[in-house]
Design an enzyme around this catalytic site. Structure first.
Site, mmCIF file in Angstrom:
data_model
loop_
_atom_site.group_PDB
_atom_site.id
_atom_site.type_symbol
_atom_site.label_atom_id
_atom_site.label_comp_id
_atom_site.label_asym_id
_atom_site.label_seq_id
_atom_site.Cartn_x
_atom_site.Cartn_y
_atom_site.Cartn_z
ATOM 1 N N GLU A 67 9.129 -31.024 10.938
ATOM 2 C CA GLU A 67 9.132 -32.523 11.124
ATOM 3 C C GLU A 67 8.819 -32.829 12.766
ATOM 4 O O GLU A 67 7.930 -33.709 13.124
ATOM 5 C CB GLU A 67 10.453 -33.006 10.982
ATOM 6 C CG GLU A 67 11.024 -32.949 9.417
ATOM 7 C CD GLU A 67 10.022 -33.599 8.550
ATOM 8 O OE1 GLU A 67 9.475 -34.669 8.895
ATOM 9 O OE2 GLU A 67 9.735 -32.857 7.448
ATOM 10 N N TRP A 75 5.078 -32.579 12.899
ATOM 11 C CA TRP A 75 4.709 -34.192 12.233
ATOM 12 C C TRP A 75 4.675 -34.922 13.388
ATOM 13 O O TRP A 75 3.568 -35.515 13.502
ATOM 14 C CB TRP A 75 5.574 -34.605 10.980
ATOM 15 C CG TRP A 75 5.093 -34.169 9.516
ATOM 16 C CD1 TRP A 75 5.627 -33.062 8.967
ATOM 17 C CD2 TRP A 75 3.819 -34.460 8.941
ATOM 18 N NE1 TRP A 75 4.893 -33.069 7.576
ATOM 19 C CE2 TRP A 75 3.996 -34.026 7.684
ATOM 20 C CE3 TRP A 75 2.944 -35.391 9.228
ATOM 21 C CZ2 TRP A 75 2.874 -34.033 6.915
ATOM 22 C CZ3 TRP A 75 1.886 -35.949 8.137
ATOM 23 C CH2 TRP A 75 1.965 -34.956 7.076
ATOM 24 N N TRP A 103 -4.859 -57.757 0.331
ATOM 25 C CA TRP A 103 -3.422 -57.868 0.509
ATOM 26 C C TRP A 103 -3.093 -59.112 -0.074
ATOM 27 O O TRP A 103 -3.714 -60.413 0.166
ATOM 28 C CB TRP A 103 -3.141 -57.715 1.733
ATOM 29 C CG TRP A 103 -3.475 -56.471 2.404
ATOM 30 C CD1 TRP A 103 -4.364 -56.229 3.437
ATOM 31 C CD2 TRP A 103 -2.930 -55.252 2.194
ATOM 32 N NE1 TRP A 103 -4.247 -55.069 3.723
ATOM 33 C CE2 TRP A 103 -3.521 -54.311 3.144
ATOM 34 C CE3 TRP A 103 -2.025 -54.698 1.323
ATOM 35 C CZ2 TRP A 103 -3.340 -52.680 3.158
ATOM 36 C CZ3 TRP A 103 -1.808 -53.373 1.325
ATOM 37 C CH2 TRP A 103 -2.472 -52.558 1.988
ATOM 38 N N ASN A 114 14.559 -41.257 6.372
ATOM 39 C CA ASN A 114 13.156 -41.172 6.227
ATOM 40 C C ASN A 114 12.731 -41.432 4.758
ATOM 41 O O ASN A 114 11.740 -42.018 4.426
ATOM 42 C CB ASN A 114 12.701 -39.736 6.764
ATOM 43 C CG ASN A 114 11.361 -39.378 6.463
ATOM 44 O OD1 ASN A 114 10.526 -39.911 7.044
ATOM 45 N ND2 ASN A 114 10.948 -38.439 5.668
ATOM 46 N N TRP A 160 0.276 -53.351 5.474
ATOM 47 C CA TRP A 160 1.020 -52.407 6.147
ATOM 48 C C TRP A 160 1.567 -52.792 7.496
ATOM 49 O O TRP A 160 2.383 -52.437 8.116
ATOM 50 C CB TRP A 160 0.239 -50.929 6.029
ATOM 51 C CG TRP A 160 -0.782 -51.022 6.804
ATOM 52 C CD1 TRP A 160 -1.934 -51.202 5.947
ATOM 53 C CD2 TRP A 160 -1.006 -50.486 7.971
ATOM 54 N NE1 TRP A 160 -3.178 -51.054 6.853
ATOM 55 C CE2 TRP A 160 -2.514 -50.703 8.271
ATOM 56 C CE3 TRP A 160 -0.494 -50.548 9.293
ATOM 57 C CZ2 TRP A 160 -3.256 -50.532 9.429
ATOM 58 C CZ3 TRP A 160 -1.174 -50.156 10.296
ATOM 59 C CH2 TRP A 160 -2.598 -50.267 10.567
ATOM 60 N N TRP A 185 3.743 -45.631 8.246
ATOM 61 C CA TRP A 185 3.008 -46.801 7.474
ATOM 62 C C TRP A 185 1.834 -46.494 6.883
ATOM 63 O O TRP A 185 1.488 -46.811 5.784
ATOM 64 C CB TRP A 185 3.033 -47.869 8.540
ATOM 65 C CG TRP A 185 4.361 -48.491 8.386
ATOM 66 C CD1 TRP A 185 5.517 -48.358 9.336
ATOM 67 C CD2 TRP A 185 4.669 -49.226 7.168
ATOM 68 N NE1 TRP A 185 6.724 -49.203 8.872
ATOM 69 C CE2 TRP A 185 6.505 -49.738 7.745
ATOM 70 C CE3 TRP A 185 4.455 -49.864 5.944
ATOM 71 C CZ2 TRP A 185 7.330 -50.406 6.700
ATOM 72 C CZ3 TRP A 185 5.213 -50.719 5.318
ATOM 73 C CH2 TRP A 185 6.849 -51.247 5.481
#
Ligand SMILES: Cc1cc2nc3c(=O)[nH]c(=O)nc-3n(C[C@H](O)[C@H](O)[C@H](O)COP(=O)(O)OP(=O)(O)OC[C@H]3O[C@@H](n4cnc5c(N)ncnc54)[C@H](O)[C@@H]3O)c2cc1C
Length: 353
Positions: free
Chosen positions: A162, A165, A194, A229, A247, A270
């Protein structure tokens, strides 16, 4: 920073890399480009880390003792939130790190996806605000396991993963500056139609969509300034896929409320969820929030904690309370999960790649 240094030639300044494990720009492809896919980035990251492990990674000397304790000002827009769960001084951040490493690192892999247990480190606020450095985190784990991270067993490496990441998303910001200019990584998704329905957005922000795991997450965010998360991924997919909302609306809302708000990780999370980003979730793989809830919160403890009005619904039905008698105070779903999923897939299919 450079200009200040030039103007103050007599002042000694020491700089340290501590916001990331490996500085953006150091993990590059063979032909010096930024990676846009996580797995090869991680392989290269690990080989560089291993190469330098005994040099620049030694945090002794500018670790705990030499840094003065500091506090942060409230940084999220949640005046009624209880932020007491999160460190506000370097000393307490280090205590939390020590406690996590001693007590929860071993079970991290097993517990990390269950929002009703304290399974993750909850150090993201301290990391985002600079009370703690990711190098201190990696070093603390190495000391505890008495080996370098590339020799960690899976359960512990999963936590380091993580942190990698996190580095990946910081690299992306530097390598692809459009990400910090409100642009999608995949340009073809800019023409996605959207819906951005104001009442849907309002219900989502206020935890009133009628989908318990989504509403629990959105209420947790406002109540605590944080969200688990797994639940972040669920609420983000629900907003961008089932409600077909841009988003950027969710990204901005998270930035306003999260104690760990961070441009790189938030934008990355996102755009991953919305399938507009690098290495993102494929658009046709839309989370079903009911089965996500049943899998990751099997006893419905998490949803009941944040939506107490569901307590009268049998536990087995609590992730889909409309299949039982819906309590008066809790709304029916604002959207049909099946048809809205298909609507999102169709909208993505219309895009020219
Ligand atoms: C839509 C969305 C938005 C997000 N926004 C943010 C944000 O603004 N700030 C932020 O720090 N994280 C963000 N994340 C990533 C992740 O949700 C949080 O870092 C994590 O929940 C923090 O909990 P923890 O400290 O217990 O993490 P742990 O599981 O203990 O992980 C250790 C550390 O690794 C980092 N980390 C963990 N998961 C990720 C991840 N998926 N991506 C990048 N770094 C990660 C964090 O710094 C974290 O503290 C977002 C994820 C999604 C899906």
């Amino acid at each position: 920073d450079h200009q200040i240094l030039e103007r103050l030639p007599d002042v000694a300044v020491h700089t340290y890399i501590d916001r990331v494990l490996l500085q953006p720009g150091t993990v590059l492809t063979g032909d010096n480009r930024f990676y846009s896919v996580f797995s090869p980035f991680k392989r290269r990251w690990l080989s560089i880390y291993e190469e330098h492990a005994t040099g620049p990674f030694d945090v002794n000397g500018h670790g705990r003792e030499s840094v003065k304790p500091s506090t942060w000002d409230p940084i999220c827009n949640c005046p009624d939130s209880d932020l007491s769960l999160f460190s506000t001084t370097e000393a307490s951040a280090h205590e939390s790190l020590d406690e996590f490493i001693a007590q929860r690192l071993t079970d991290y892999e097993a517990n990390r996806n269950n929002p009703s247990v304290l399974g993750t480190s909850r150090l993201s606020g301290a990391l985002a605000r600079g009370l703690l450095s990711p190098r201190q985190c990696a070093r603390a784990a190495e000391i505890k396991l008495n080996r370098p991270i590339w020799e960690f067993p899976n359960h512990a490496f999963s936590w380091i993963n993580e942190l990698i990441w996190r580095d990946f998303y910081q690299h992306l910001l530097v390598g692809f500056p459009k990400l910090s200019k409100n642009k999608a990584f995949r340009p073809e998704t800019e023409s996605l139609r959207w819906r951005n329905d104001p009442s849907d957005i309002d219900a989502w922000k206020n935890g009133r969509t009628g989908i318990p795991i989504v509403d629990a997450g959105m209420r947790e965010l406002v109540a605590t300034g944080w969200m688990h998360n797994r639940v972040r991924m669920i609420v983000a997919q629900f907003l961008t896929k089932n409600l077909l909302c841009d988003w950027r609306i969710g990204e901005a809302h998270f930035m306003e409320y999260l104690v760990d708000s961070d441009l790189g990780s938030n934008n990355g999370g996102w755009q991953w969820s919305a399938s507009t980003g690098t290495d993102a979730a494929p658009y046709f793989r839309v989370f079903n929030p009911v089965s996500q809830g049943e899998t990751h919160d099997p006893n419905a403890d998490y949803v009941t904690q944040f939506i107490p009005e569901l307590a009268s619904v049998p536990v087995k039905r609590r992730h889909a309370p409309w299949t039982a008698t819906l309590p008066d105070q809790y709304p029916a779903p604002i959207v049909d999960l099946k048809s809205s999923r298909q609507r999102a897939i169709d909208a993505f299919k219309e895009l020219k790649s």
